[in-house]
Design an enzyme around this catalytic site. Sequence first.
Site, mmCIF file in Angstrom:
data_model
loop_
_atom_site.group_PDB
_atom_site.id
_atom_site.type_symbol
_atom_site.label_atom_id
_atom_site.label_comp_id
_atom_site.label_asym_id
_atom_site.label_seq_id
_atom_site.Cartn_x
_atom_site.Cartn_y
_atom_site.Cartn_z
ATOM 1 N N HIS A 176 -2.257 -4.138 4.891
ATOM 2 C CA HIS A 176 -2.006 -3.705 6.272
ATOM 3 C C HIS A 176 -3.303 -3.345 6.974
ATOM 4 O O HIS A 176 -4.236 -2.834 6.350
ATOM 5 C CB HIS A 176 -1.023 -2.524 6.305
ATOM 6 C CG HIS A 176 -1.587 -1.250 5.777
ATOM 7 N ND1 HIS A 176 -2.002 -0.227 6.596
ATOM 8 C CD2 HIS A 176 -1.846 -0.831 4.516
ATOM 9 C CE1 HIS A 176 -2.474 0.770 5.844
ATOM 10 N NE2 HIS A 176 -2.390 0.428 4.587
ATOM 11 N N ASP A 201 0.389 3.778 1.752
ATOM 12 C CA ASP A 201 0.361 4.335 3.107
ATOM 13 C C ASP A 201 1.779 4.634 3.611
ATOM 14 O O ASP A 201 2.658 3.769 3.560
ATOM 15 C CB ASP A 201 -0.329 3.320 4.031
ATOM 16 C CG ASP A 201 -0.659 3.901 5.400
ATOM 17 O OD1 ASP A 201 0.269 4.397 6.067
ATOM 18 O OD2 ASP A 201 -1.837 3.860 5.793
ATOM 19 N N ARG A 239 3.025 4.773 6.395
ATOM 20 C CA ARG A 239 3.502 4.003 7.542
ATOM 21 C C ARG A 239 4.003 2.624 7.145
ATOM 22 O O ARG A 239 4.661 1.936 7.919
ATOM 23 C CB ARG A 239 2.371 3.832 8.574
ATOM 24 C CG ARG A 239 1.873 5.145 9.137
ATOM 25 C CD ARG A 239 0.553 4.950 9.846
ATOM 26 N NE ARG A 239 -0.503 4.511 8.922
ATOM 27 C CZ ARG A 239 -1.744 4.215 9.283
ATOM 28 N NH1 ARG A 239 -2.085 4.274 10.545
ATOM 29 N NH2 ARG A 239 -2.640 3.838 8.388
ATOM 30 N N CYS A 281 0.839 -1.200 0.000
ATOM 31 C CA CYS A 281 0.000 0.000 0.000
ATOM 32 C C CYS A 281 0.876 1.253 0.000
ATOM 33 O O CYS A 281 1.991 1.251 0.508
ATOM 34 C CB CYS A 281 -0.911 -0.004 1.222
ATOM 35 S SG CYS A 281 -2.077 1.392 1.235
ATOM 36 N N CYS A 300 -5.959 0.189 7.020
ATOM 37 C CA CYS A 300 -5.752 0.692 5.653
ATOM 38 C C CYS A 300 -6.903 1.635 5.278
ATOM 39 O O CYS A 300 -8.069 1.231 5.266
ATOM 40 C CB CYS A 300 -5.683 -0.471 4.670
ATOM 41 S SG CYS A 300 -5.412 0.052 2.963
HETATM 42 CO CO CO Z 1 -3.421 1.202 2.994
#
Ligand code: CO
Length: 217
Positions: A97, A43, A45, A41, A100
């Site tokens: 994850h 993302d 993090r 992803c 998400c």
């Molecule tokens: Co995500």
Amino acid sequence: MNINSIFENNKEWIARQLALDKDYFTHLAEGQSPEILYIGCSDSRVTAEELMGAEPGEIFVHRNIANLIPNTDLNSRSVIDYAVSHLKVKHVVVCGHYHCGGIKAAMENENLGILNPWLGNIRDVYRLHYKELNAIEDTDRRYERLVELNVAEQCLNVGKIPEVQDAIINRNLSIHGWVFDVRTGQLIDLTKEFANSFQIRAQKIADIYLFKPDTSG
Ligand code: CO
């Protein structure tokens, strides 16, 4: 992270790498032969290399919202084709994850404009597993389960690609489904669970998606 500090950080990083190995960048410039394709992803993090302890040159990476491999997405398909057919990676990893935002957005009935067609891929996963998901009363757990099932379905999407099928048959390429838990930092390997559930549907999956092997040499 202040954008003005990036070029200073870069200089410091170069100095640190050279202090460890004066030929570091010479070796890096020689080429890449990663063994793993990681699809994760976007993302911020969920970084690819850090969470695996990998170095530059070791992982070929593709990231997008909610780690999707839609059937008609030329971007992810090109990455997979290049990694599998040219770099000849040994493993393809799809890593989702918990927490998400893409998955969460797909669970809500909101019109998100241009994001709708992308999130529609996740809503399709929800529809395919409607019975299982709707039986989960706890909303947080249902959200987590959709994260996991999305990884499973994206692994299947990877397996639909003829070049991937050839590589599985001819050189034992393997597909892995993982989930990263942002709350603990832990990577969870769901490959076995997914393999079992695909095994149950194996004939159906093969009948629908398996291409005739390329025998042209
Ligand atoms: Co995500």
